[in-house]
Scaffold this motif. Structure first.
Motif, short mmCIF file in Angstrom:
data_model
loop_
_atom_site.label_atom_id
_atom_site.label_comp_id
_atom_site.label_asym_id
_atom_site.label_seq_id
_atom_site.Cartn_x
_atom_site.Cartn_y
_atom_site.Cartn_z
N HIS A 59 0.83 -1.21 0.00
CA HIS A 59 0.00 0.00 0.00
C HIS A 59 0.87 1.26 0.00
N GLN B 211 2.55 3.22 -3.25
CA GLN B 211 1.90 4.21 -4.10
C GLN B 211 2.57 5.58 -3.99
N GLY C 151 4.15 6.65 -7.37
CA GLY C 151 3.28 7.26 -8.37
C GLY C 151 2.87 8.66 -7.98
#
Length: 239
Positions: free
Chosen positions: A222, A225, A228
């Motif tokens: 998790h 991310q 990104g």
């Protein structure tokens, strides 16, 4: 695109500040200068240096890894070394913008680029940053290694990032995990507050789980991310 990387074990404990520049090509592109963490005792050169460099070059950025001095640090000399690095990078014709990405104590180094130099980067990316050298949530090991165990409160304040934010501090991207037990998340929170007070653009992401020093390790999918999110933030900063 496959990026070739090499590792020199001497770079884990540099005795002087140097940097290794790796340009993708001769095209004019932004550069990201990477500052590995390590509490000012060593550098996590592979995990928070070479691995990060490979990712960023695949995304089309020139990169450099800062092998900053650890142990036996003289702060004034340290800052002068950062100044010289920034001046040298600005003279590179292939570099359009300079962003500094730091992890843990390396994020403190990145913050020094953005608060203590006359010629600052175009933006800072700070991962689980060491920010404050004063209580109640200072990272004791970092400030003692940087300033010495007997450092006065005034010196610790002078090198606490949250005490040195001005309106000229470059935009910041910050991420941290709330579960971080090594560098409390309050370091990031106080920095966001200081940036907001000076109207400096800041984007901050907090994740509920994950130990200190994750980098791009897949232990907490998790949390990954953040890559990104950082890529999107960088695109917004590009000129």
């Amino acid at each position: 695109m496959k990026i070739k990387t090499t590792f020199d074990s001497l770079l884990e404990k540099p005795k002087k500040t140097t940097y290794r520049l790796q340009l993708i090509d001769e095209a004019v592109r932004p550069l990201i200068l990477i500052c590995p963490g390590g509490g000012y005792t060593h550098l996590a050169y592979e995990k928070e240096g070479l691995a990060i460099q490979a990712w960023l070059q695949q995304k089309g950025y020139h990169t450099g890894i800062l092998a900053y001095q650890v142990q036996n640090i003289q702060p004034t000399t340290f800052l002068n070394d950062l100044k010289n690095v920034m001046m040298a990078l600005r003279q590179q014709p292939q570099i359009s913008q300079i962003f500094v990405l730091g992890f843990s104590a390396g994020a403190h180094v990145a913050g020094l680029f953005g608060t203590k130099l006359d010629h600052q980067p175009d933006g800072l990316l700070l991962a689980y940053p060491v920010v404050s050298f004063v209580e109640p949530f200072s990272h004791q090991g970092s400030w003692q290694n940087f300033l010495g165990e007997d450092a006065h409160f005034a010196d610790r304040t002078n090198y606490s990032l949250e005490r040195n934010i001005t309106k000229t501090t470059p935009p910041c991207f910050i991420w941290h995990t709330i579960a971080d037990q090594a560098v409390p998340v309050e370091n990031s929170l106080c920095l966001v507050q200081a940036l907001k007070a000076q109207q400096v653009p800041v984007e901050c992401h907090l994740f509920p789980e994950g130990r200190h020093g994750l980098g791009i390790l897949p232990e907490e999918p998790h949390v990954l991310q953040w890559q990104g999110l950082a890529e999107n933030w960088l695109k917004k900063q590009r000129k």
